[in-house]
Design an enzyme around this catalytic site. Structure first.
Site, short mmCIF file in Angstrom:
data_model
loop_
_atom_site.label_atom_id
_atom_site.label_comp_id
_atom_site.label_asym_id
_atom_site.label_seq_id
_atom_site.Cartn_x
_atom_site.Cartn_y
_atom_site.Cartn_z
N HIS A 880 0.84 -1.21 0.00
CA HIS A 880 0.00 0.00 0.00
C HIS A 880 0.87 1.25 0.00
O HIS A 880 2.08 1.18 0.15
CB HIS A 880 -0.88 0.04 1.26
CG HIS A 880 -2.05 -0.88 1.21
ND1 HIS A 880 -3.34 -0.43 1.11
CD2 HIS A 880 -2.12 -2.23 1.24
CE1 HIS A 880 -4.16 -1.47 1.08
NE2 HIS A 880 -3.45 -2.58 1.16
N GLU A 965 3.31 -0.46 3.95
CA GLU A 965 2.94 0.91 3.62
C GLU A 965 4.18 1.67 3.15
O GLU A 965 5.17 1.71 3.86
CB GLU A 965 2.37 1.62 4.85
CG GLU A 965 1.11 0.99 5.43
CD GLU A 965 -0.16 1.46 4.73
OE1 GLU A 965 -0.05 2.22 3.75
OE2 GLU A 965 -1.24 1.04 5.16
#
Ligand code: ZN
Length: 1081
Positions: A880, A965
């Site tokens: 992500h 992330e």
């Protein structure tokens, strides 16, 4: 004195003495003692005194002494002083005073002492604390208190300033009641206060009245909390006055404190302005299977309300200067042990899982026999075409009826679907040329531009080159461009990109390629430091915004509008920029020229939605060089952004690209992100948007530039990339297979990739080793706006296909199953968060709908299939992008850490949990410069219970289930500290993630032989660039010992609760999990 030894009995003794004192002298003595007691360590002692009935005692002394026909002010003034002092800390003082009858008495005494400045000030201070309670201030207001106090706020005077200040503060306190604001408006007090503010400001030449001005601003802030008050302030010229006065404060450092209050006040008063759109709904609509088109509108407008948007309870004025408050994780943490531990049954019948056996081609593949065939196939592109063609024919079982092809598909495909092999393209050469050539299309001839006209848009040099081009004849502008400008970007071929794009299905039916995607990108060679932030830039930008409201020099000329045919591709006007965004991943809905070199830009909401605007990507041309252009993106949704912390948007110049620098570069100055006064076209006025503003100075006049939120990575780029990877591998060593997981709602293929090593021989041992290799499942780009995730995935894919010895070792150890783009339709259509079904796909994992969320449904199905054949993946990681944090980090899942963090009383010492979930993060901490170990966490949040990470961990039993992330901005630690990320660092992170997987193998020491370590450490010390000091090492060892002892406990789960913590490994056959305390580096 005993009072000091035993404060409890001491305070009570003092209060009783105060109560019973008959003469002035003993009363004064008691008051002096109280004052003395409260002068040191005040807060603690005052609260203690309040708890012992201090407020009530002082109030009764006030009543006793104030009710006399001629009060003795030598006693009354100290009492008033103490009531005000204690009352400030007693949130119930107003109520207590009302009950004791002290409120109206004080008001009356004030009325009778208006001429006496000192006494009036003491009464005003007491009224101020009484008015801290809304009901008491209402009570005072309904007894003419507002008028009495207002009349004390005299005109400008050099006398009695303390009393005037006290009156203004008391008046502000009375405005905590909405009724009082209403009567202040009705009686004209608001305009009176504005006049007074102006008078104090203009006469206060020596800046001695700052406190009075501050108190008046406080009154205005209170008034501005009601819609009526705001309107009244605005209609009496409040914003203009404040703007004007703020300009003079800016010149004097000593008046700095007034600027902040004024700016915040003006912002809250600026009338809400509806976005200049016809509808909040996305310009892109896609008919969903099984739903009426009209359903879409209903969802979007369900929260519509045109009512008053008062904000009476909200005391704080939002402070955009601070990083937004971090979420209160503790309330969100899962504390229910059963929820944390249970592994619910699979969400579908086993029969439905068999279809996924086709996604494990390595298990049935005869490598040696296929070798020749593979090499033949890889030299032509026919196999990939077949794969795509196959996409719509896959016989997927699902519990829903077969979905119908959406209408738009048949339209856009009309005339092309049957002709794919002869490749007539919807991208007309002239379109393509005009959009990617160095000059933009000439006056609105998007479809009518002839080849000669296109040529005439070449620069003189290019025209000359072309004419003198050794008599060469180019049959397409692409070959011409490549021949003239050369092209050599690793894993990128424009022709391959174009071929992939031809098959991509978009909702609006894009017929144009954005030049950067077509031509390719290489990261610029130099570092990209974070942009320095000018002091007070936010204040300056907000003031400029307010100035726009006051001035009439705003042009307001719409220069681009996705919904207006004439303005989708408007003719070039001299002096005005041209915008365009109808290409893959493009997102711009409307552009409005507001000043000569300033544009307001509005982003398109996610298709079928009215929300989720943040991602942008658009083309701009017809610029004047060396002039700063200001762009304001006025409908961003996130409450804060890394644009306030050194991040810049990215820019791609076609001219630079053709000059040998095909680069997305960080660009822009005067960057700032702040809350604005716009609100949705329909729906609640209170919904606010944020403005991202930045200034770009273009280098060339004849250029086409592209601006984006982050480095774009299109679906077509992925398709082309996979083709090139397939072509790059040695099929005798690398098993690389691209398949289709499923078709998306719009009919695009969702690619599914298998990478592993071919086994060297047909011997039983080799085949058995291949079939026993544990799976690593990786996915990315479920959120289409997170293009950073795709660049990390690109790094992973290229590394896994490389000749690198570590890559070879990984292929020999694991089978990689990769779904590099979980949301192709979202990516293609320039969406930020959702899929065409307007759902956040990363909240659908609990029970994904087979028709509306096919990619999630089938990814989960595939994972369930792996579990059903006892091949539960060793690692699952979903890549992500993170918009508010720097660096790269992992979120994982741990029962123990969740319980610790939530403050659960459960005795976690008895829990056995395999600490293997930390292994990868620890490895990355050592080897990946972009990675931040300290930003990782392993908490299971309730609000994330339907995300990939938690569902794959809980339902499918994958111990190492992660979200990785990656920042949009850059790094604040390690060797990249202070730099913004380029695509290079993101790709490197993808490679390093692969490296870290070696830490999971039994055979790590062998794998990390000298040659590999040398290879991983080319010249600089990246292997150990930092270290972390975490306090859980000891605990880890304990955990591991317990885990090993309980290794086979899964079958006893029902009897032995603690065995549940041994969550996953019993289903993984080989290799056995390494322990975290075996440090391989
Ligand atoms: Zn995400």
């Amino acid at each position: 004195m005993s009072a000091f030894q035993n404060p409890s009995s001491g305070f009570e003794a003092i209060f009783s003495t105060l109560q019973n004192a008959e003469d002035a002298e003993s009363t004064l003595n008691v008051l002096n003692i109280l004052d003395e007691l409260l002068s040191a360590d005040t807060d603690h002692r005052i609260h203690y005194m309040i708890s012992k009935g201090g407020s009530e005692a002082l109030l009764s002394a006030l009543i006793k002494n104030g009710s006399r026909s001629s009060p003795d002010y030598t006693i009354l003034l100290p009492i008033l002083y103490l009531v005000a002092k204690v009352g400030q800390k007693d949130c119930r003082i107003g109520k207590k005073a009302e009950e004791a009858g002290a409120v109206l008495l004080t008001l009356n005494l004030l009325k009778n002492n208006i001429q006496h400045a000192g006494r009036a000030e003491a009464y005003l201070n007491v009224i101020q604390v009484f008015a801290g309670s809304v009901s008491t201030s209402k009570h005072i207001g309904s007894n003419q208190g507002l008028d009495i106090v207002y009349n004390l706020i005299a005109r400008y005077t050099i006398k009695n300033r303390q009393t005037i200040k006290a009156s203004i503060i008391a008046f502000a306190a009375l405005l905590s009641s909405k009724d009082n604001i209403c009567s202040a408006v009705t009686k004209g007090y608001v305009s009176g206060l504005l006049l007074l503010y102006d008078e104090w400001h203009s006469k206060d030449t020596n800046h001695s009245a700052t406190e009075i001005l501050q108190a008046l601003l406080h009154c205005f802030c209170k008034i501005a909390r009601s819609a009526l008050g705001r309107d009244n302030l605005v209609s009496h010229g409040g914003i203009r006055l404040l703007y004007h006065t703020t300009q003079t404060y800016l010149l004097n450092k000593c008046q700095e404190s007034l600027i902040e209050s004024s700016v915040q006040l003006m912002r809250s008063c600026l009338p809400k302005t509806r976005l200049p759109l016809t509808s909040d709904q996305s310009a892109y609509r896609f008919p969903l299977p099984g739903r009426q088109h009209d359903d879409l509108d209903m969802v979007a407008t369900s929260d519509e309300s045109n009512g008053d948007d008062d904000d009476d309870d909200d005391d704080k004025v939002e402070d955009d200067y601070q990083e937004a408050q971090s979420k209160d994780y503790d309330n969100d943490l899962e504390t229910d042990l059963n929820t944390l531990c249970l592994r619910p049954a699979t969400d579908r019948p086993k029969e439905l899982l068999l279809q996924y056996s086709r996604l494990c081609p390595e298990l049935s593949h005869d490598f040696l026999e296929q070798l020749d065939l593979n090499s033949q196939e890889s030299s032509s592109s026919s196999s990939s075409d077949d794969e795509t063609g196959h996409c719509n024919r896959l016989p997927f079982d699902s519990s829903r009826p077969e979905k119908k092809t959406p209408e738009f598909l048949s339209q856009t495909e009309k005339g092309t679907s049957d002709q794919t092999k002869s490749a007539p393209c919807p991208l007309k050469v002239k379109d393509f040329y005009s959009h990617t050539g160095i000059n933009t299309r000439s006056g609105g001839t998007k479809t009518g531009e002839t080849r000669e006209e296109a040529n005439s848009s070449l620069t003189d040099d290019e025209q000359k080159n072309k004419n003198e081009g050794n008599g060469k004849c180019y049959n397409s502008p692409m070959t011409y461009l490549i021949d003239i400008h050369g092209h050599d970007i690793p894993y990128h071929e424009p022709s391959m990109y174009r071929a992939a794009a031809l098959k991509t299905k978009s909702v609006p039916g894009f017929s144009t390629l954005a030049f950067p995607d077509f031509w390719g990108h290489v990261p610029p060679p130099g570092n990209e430091p974070m942009a320095p932030r000018k002091p007070n830039i936010q204040r300056q930008k907000v003031l400029e915004d307010i100035q726009r409201f006051l001035n009439t020099d705003i042009i307001n000329q719409v220069v681009f509008d996705l919904e207006d045919e004439c303005l989708q591709f408007p003719p070039a006007k001299p002096d005005s920029l041209r915008f365009f965004s109808s290409f893959e991943c493009g997102n711009l809905r409307k552009a409005i020229r507001v000043r000569r070199y300033e544009y307001d830009l509005i982003l398109n909401a996610d298709a079928n939605c009215s929300q989720h605007t943040q991602w942008f990507y658009f083309e701009v041309s017809n610029m004047v060089p060396d002039v700063p252009y200001r762009f304001n993106i006025i409908n961003c949704e996130k409450s804060n952004s890394q644009f306030n912390y050194g991040m810049q948007p990215v820019l791609y110049s076609v001219r630079d690209a053709l000059n040998g620098k095909p680069q997305w570069c960080r660009s822009g100055t005067e960057i700032c992100y702040f809350r604005n006064h716009f609100c949705p076209v329909r729906g609640r006025l209170r919904t606010t948007f944020y403005t991202l503003t930045f200034t770009i100075t273009f280098k060339y006049s004849e250029d086409v530039c592209y601006l984006a939120y982050h480095y774009p990575y299109t679906y077509s780029a992925l398709r082309a990339h996979l083709r090139l990877l397939n072509r790059s591998v040695d099929p005798s060593k690398v098993f690389f297979r691209e398949q289709v997981l499923c078709p998306t709602l719009a009919g695009n293929a969702c690619p599914f990739v298998t990478i592993t090593a071919c086994h060297p021989s047909k011997s039983y041992t080799d085949i058995h080793q291949l079939r026993d290799r544990p799976c690593i499942v990786l996915s990315s780009r479920v959120h289409p706006g997170e293009s950073n995730a795709s660049w990390v995935m690109k790094g992973t894919l290229e590394f896994l296909c490389s000749h690198d010895p570590i890559a070879q070792a990984l292929r020999e150890t694991f089978v990689f199953k990769i779904i590099p783009m979980l949301n192709p339709d979202g990516v293609i259509n320039g969406m930020n968060r959702c899929d065409l079904n307007r759902d956040d796909l990363n909240r659908q994992w609990c029970k994904p709908d087979p028709v509306l969320c096919p990619t999630i449904y089938h990814t989960k199905g595939f994972l369930s299939y792996l579990s059903s054949i006892r091949r539960t993946p060793l690692v699952f990681c979903d890549y992500h992008g993170h918009s508010r944090k720097k660096n790269v980090f992992l979120y994982g899942c741990s029962i123990k850490e969740t319980l610790w963090q939530s403050g659960s009383t459960f005795d976690t010492a008895a829990l056995k949990e395999d600490p293997g979930y930390r292994t990868i993060a620890k490895a990355l901490d050592r080897i990946a410069p972009a990675f931040s170990f300290n930003s990782c966490n392993y908490l299971v949040e309730k609000s994330r219970s339907a995300t990939a990470r938690i569902v794959v961990w809980k339902e499918l039993g994958v111990l190492r289930s992660y979200t990785m992330e990656s920042t949009y901005n850059g790094f604040d630690q390690g060797i990249y500290k202070g730099l913004q990320t380029r695509t290079r660092e993101l790709e490197e992170m993808g490679m390093k993630f692969c490296h870290s997987l070696l830490s999971l193998t039994v055979d790590t020491r062998a794998l990390y032989g000298r040659s590999l370590i040398n290879h991983m450490n080319p010249g600089h010390n990246v292997l150990d660039h930092k270290s972390h000091k975490q306090g859980f090492e000891l605990d880890l060892k304990g955990c591991m010992a317990n885990t090993c002892a309980e290794g086979g406990a899964e079958g006893q789960r029902t009897e032995n609760k603690t065995a549940r913590w041994c969550h996953s490994f019993t289903t993984v056959k080989s290799p056995a999990p390494s322990s975290d305390n075996t440090d391989v580096y």
